[in-house]
Design an enzyme around this catalytic site. Sequence first.
Site, PDB file in Angstrom:
ATOM      1  N   LYS A  13       0.500   7.031  -6.924  1.00  0.00           N
ATOM      2  CA  LYS A  13       1.011   6.206  -8.028  1.00  0.00           C
ATOM      3  C   LYS A  13       0.132   4.983  -8.299  1.00  0.00           C
ATOM      4  CE  LYS A  13       4.676   5.468  -5.874  1.00  0.00           C
ATOM      5  NZ  LYS A  13       5.783   4.640  -5.443  1.00  0.00           N
ATOM      6  N   ARG A  88      14.522   3.189  -7.587  1.00  0.00           N
ATOM      7  CA  ARG A  88      14.362   4.063  -6.429  1.00  0.00           C
ATOM      8  C   ARG A  88      15.660   4.789  -6.104  1.00  0.00           C
ATOM      9  NH1 ARG A  88       9.589   1.530  -3.570  1.00  0.00           N
ATOM     10  NH2 ARG A  88       9.290   2.630  -1.619  1.00  0.00           N
ATOM     11  N   ARG A 127      -3.133   7.174   5.358  1.00  0.00           N
ATOM     12  CA  ARG A 127      -3.436   5.845   4.804  1.00  0.00           C
ATOM     13  C   ARG A 127      -2.387   4.787   5.151  1.00  0.00           C
ATOM     14  NH1 ARG A 127      -0.631   4.923  -0.883  1.00  0.00           N
ATOM     15  NH2 ARG A 127       1.280   4.890   0.321  1.00  0.00           N
ATOM     16  N   ARG A 129      -0.254   1.755   6.542  1.00  0.00           N
ATOM     17  CA  ARG A 129      -0.655   0.394   6.917  1.00  0.00           C
ATOM     18  C   ARG A 129      -0.530   0.213   8.425  1.00  0.00           C
ATOM     19  NH1 ARG A 129       1.918  -0.825   1.546  1.00  0.00           N
ATOM     20  NH2 ARG A 129       3.736   0.191   2.427  1.00  0.00           N
ATOM     21  N   ARG A 140      10.573   6.881   5.144  1.00  0.00           N
ATOM     22  CA  ARG A 140      10.363   6.591   3.721  1.00  0.00           C
ATOM     23  C   ARG A 140      10.336   7.877   2.914  1.00  0.00           C
ATOM     24  NH1 ARG A 140       5.997   2.702   4.663  1.00  0.00           N
ATOM     25  NH2 ARG A 140       6.976   0.673   4.862  1.00  0.00           N
TER      26      ARG A 140
END
Length: 185
Positions: A13, A88, A127, A129, A140
């Site tokens: 996104k 969301r 990727r 964090r 998530r």
Amino acid sequence: MRLVILGGPGAGKGTQAQLLCRDLGIPCLDIGQILRQKIKSDTELGRQAKPYVEQGELVPDEIMIQFVRQQLLEPNVAKGWLLDGYPRTAFQAEELDFLLEDLDQRLNWAIYFNVPETVLKQRSLVRSRADDQPEIVERRIELFYQRTVPILEYYEPRGRLLDINGEQSPEQIYQTICQHLTVDR
Ligand code: AMP
């Protein structure tokens, strides 16, 4: 132009949001990023959101709805915006429409980056964090399917959903989106 973009963690996104905002000349409101800033600067909202964000859980709808209302009342977003990370939940999507009605505005499109769950998992683990534990990344993704995917059923019958194959190259994805956006609403 008023756009929301929907997609799981790792759906691509962010890249598309930046391109769209640049070319359409609209501000990009990355709601997750703004929340993280509020947590860093220890604001009231930051304190409320912190425990949820740290665990990869969703911040309660009531908090988010109030927060986004404030964001959309800012003068720099009066002429258009792109919302990344909001709505969301189906409830947030409905509330966003109520808010826009109040502001005498309307949403042009909800753009969904459709990517298989296995790809989301691979991409977001690669990727993630430094502060993200693998189980938080998994959580998530789980929440994305439970809470965010039902939003598609809200926008689809209202003719506002752009369902984009997110496995294409970034250039192809961008081209597909632009073709649809020229059919303005
Ligand atoms: P993101 O950077 O978009 O992944 O967002 C980071 C975190 O902020 C999420 O894991 C949630 O805890 C919180 N968050 C962001 N947007 C929302 C939203 N629309 N509703 C609830 N929580 C949110």
